[in-house]
Design a protein around this motif. Sequence first.
Motif, PDB file in Angstrom:
ATOM      1  N   GLY A   1      14.902   4.977  -1.460  1.00  0.00           N
ATOM      2  CA  GLY A   1      14.350   5.097  -0.120  1.00  0.00           C
ATOM      3  C   GLY A   1      13.534   6.344   0.099  1.00  0.00           C
ATOM      4  O   GLY A   1      13.112   6.633   1.214  1.00  0.00           O
ATOM      5  N   ASN A   2      13.290   7.129  -0.970  1.00  0.00           N
ATOM      6  CA  ASN A   2      12.537   8.368  -0.818  1.00  0.00           C
ATOM      7  C   ASN A   2      11.028   8.147  -0.878  1.00  0.00           C
ATOM      8  O   ASN A   2      10.255   8.981  -0.446  1.00  0.00           O
ATOM      9  N   THR A   3      10.604   7.039  -1.455  1.00  0.00           N
ATOM     10  CA  THR A   3       9.181   6.741  -1.589  1.00  0.00           C
ATOM     11  C   THR A   3       8.838   5.501  -0.774  1.00  0.00           C
ATOM     12  O   THR A   3       9.487   4.466  -0.902  1.00  0.00           O
ATOM     13  N   VAL A   4       7.821   5.629   0.067  1.00  0.00           N
ATOM     14  CA  VAL A   4       7.361   4.497   0.880  1.00  0.00           C
ATOM     15  C   VAL A   4       5.917   4.188   0.483  1.00  0.00           C
ATOM     16  O   VAL A   4       5.042   5.042   0.587  1.00  0.00           O
ATOM     17  N   VAL A   5       5.682   2.974   0.007  1.00  0.00           N
ATOM     18  CA  VAL A   5       4.354   2.553  -0.423  1.00  0.00           C
ATOM     19  C   VAL A   5       3.850   1.464   0.518  1.00  0.00           C
ATOM     20  O   VAL A   5       4.565   0.502   0.803  1.00  0.00           O
ATOM     21  N   SER A   6       2.611   1.639   0.993  1.00  0.00           N
ATOM     22  CA  SER A   6       2.000   0.649   1.875  1.00  0.00           C
ATOM     23  C   SER A   6       0.714   0.130   1.256  1.00  0.00           C
ATOM     24  O   SER A   6      -0.057   0.899   0.663  1.00  0.00           O
ATOM     25  N   PHE A   7       0.491  -1.161   1.405  1.00  0.00           N
ATOM     26  CA  PHE A   7      -0.755  -1.779   0.979  1.00  0.00           C
ATOM     27  C   PHE A   7      -1.232  -2.631   2.142  1.00  0.00           C
ATOM     28  O   PHE A   7      -0.763  -3.748   2.344  1.00  0.00           O
ATOM     29  N   VAL A   8      -2.141  -2.071   2.927  1.00  0.00           N
ATOM     30  CA  VAL A   8      -2.594  -2.716   4.167  1.00  0.00           C
ATOM     31  C   VAL A   8      -4.115  -2.809   4.157  1.00  0.00           C
ATOM     32  O   VAL A   8      -4.807  -1.795   4.044  1.00  0.00           O
ATOM     33  N   ASN A   9      -4.621  -4.033   4.243  1.00  0.00           N
ATOM     34  CA  ASN A   9      -6.067  -4.283   4.221  1.00  0.00           C
ATOM     35  C   ASN A   9      -6.741  -3.631   3.012  1.00  0.00           C
ATOM     36  O   ASN A   9      -7.853  -3.109   3.111  1.00  0.00           O
ATOM     37  N   GLY A  10      -6.045  -3.653   1.902  1.00  0.00           N
ATOM     38  CA  GLY A  10      -6.605  -3.101   0.675  1.00  0.00           C
ATOM     39  C   GLY A  10      -6.450  -1.608   0.528  1.00  0.00           C
ATOM     40  O   GLY A  10      -6.822  -1.039  -0.500  1.00  0.00           O
ATOM     41  N   VAL A  11      -5.903  -0.935   1.545  1.00  0.00           N
ATOM     42  CA  VAL A  11      -5.733   0.521   1.501  1.00  0.00           C
ATOM     43  C   VAL A  11      -4.337   0.842   0.987  1.00  0.00           C
ATOM     44  O   VAL A  11      -3.333   0.395   1.553  1.00  0.00           O
ATOM     45  N   LEU A  12      -4.262   1.626  -0.074  1.00  0.00           N
ATOM     46  CA  LEU A  12      -2.997   1.994  -0.682  1.00  0.00           C
ATOM     47  C   LEU A  12      -2.612   3.391  -0.229  1.00  0.00           C
ATOM     48  O   LEU A  12      -3.382   4.335  -0.362  1.00  0.00           O
ATOM     49  N   SER A  13      -1.427   3.515   0.331  1.00  0.00           N
ATOM     50  CA  SER A  13      -0.946   4.828   0.764  1.00  0.00           C
ATOM     51  C   SER A  13       0.506   5.000   0.345  1.00  0.00           C
ATOM     52  O   SER A  13       1.228   4.023   0.160  1.00  0.00           O
TER      53      SER A  13
END
Length: 390
Positions: free
Chosen positions: A147-159
């Motif tokens: 739970g220490n790393t949060v990865v988002s992939f939204v509308n092609g944007v990786l954060s």
Amino acid sequence: MTKIDIRRIITRYINQEASQDELTILFEWIQKGNNAEVFKKLVQADFLVKYEDKPWATEAAFESFLDTIKEKENRKIRSLFVREHVWKYAAVIMIVLGSSLYFLLNQNPLGDIQVNLDPNQITIQLDNGEILTIDPETNATVKSKKGNTVVSFVNGVLSQTEEGENKGEVAHNTIRVPYGKNLSVTLQDGSVVMLNSGSSLTYPSSFENLDKREVALNGEGFFEIAKNPEKPFIVKTETMYTQVFGTVFNVSAYKEDGPSEVVLVEGSVGVGEFNGLVNSDLQMIVPSQKATKSEGKGFIVEHVDVSSYISWTKGILAFENESMAQIINRLQRQYDIKIVNQYRELGERRFTGMFDEESIDNVLRTIQAHTHFKYEVEGNTITIKKNKKE
């Protein structure tokens, strides 16, 4: 086909360490023969503890496990670890089995199993080794195991953000794109990278506290770099590196294709040799030039029509005066197939062509019209043979 020890997977399941792929393997194994009963017996072995004044419901734990595996089919980006409520069963099971687990797993003739892992997923491997899968068509956010790393992939944007004790740290992750697919992704600095089939990109989770933006490419990538004069963007391959401050270019570095090359579309870049430790001086190129790493030292620079080199980003397969051996490599990656060429002379012949969303059969038939050969299709393998009438 991979040989898997089911004993190890069951142990990892009970110890709350099983990955989603391992759970899938376990699920497939349970469906065969009498394996479901064997699994249940392992779960309930020597079980004497009562839960809420009732005998422990082994069936409930078993059904919960099955539901968790089925649920993964509807999740487009996921961690390799199952939901927390499943482990409330596993935790109790672990207490009950204790030291008897080793004995049970080694006394039951579970054997090794042969499974086919799905290689057709786009994945992100985190710095800690965890693997997430991506569906480019779906927006999602996922946490790592701890739970220490949060990865988002939204509308092609990786954060990506780090929480807890890892907050503020820079992690290096790797995106892998299988044969037959490609992926367009926007990195944290706003730079856009499109990865061709069979490619991987290692990148930092954040560029904020770095004096340069550096990524490593294996395969082929089309880069549109966000301008930042204070932080040069560097693309490294096994044998070369490309340094830019804001520009558009294509890098091809497939090992099976031979020397790496950079084709510049816009702006200005410098290319240099890279041996894993030392970078050489930069050689500058201008738009519509291609720099190819020579077998000796330095680069061969030539003017080219960039359209054929970046056509893959538009879904177009194009080749100009390329040998059939090179074309076969590209076809294998593009269509996720295996091509066996038994017509040696054909591999040396050169072709120019362009195909827009054509099937592999149409591509081969077009080439076949210019050079007589025959081919056979069996499953995912195409075998090219010399036409005896020729």
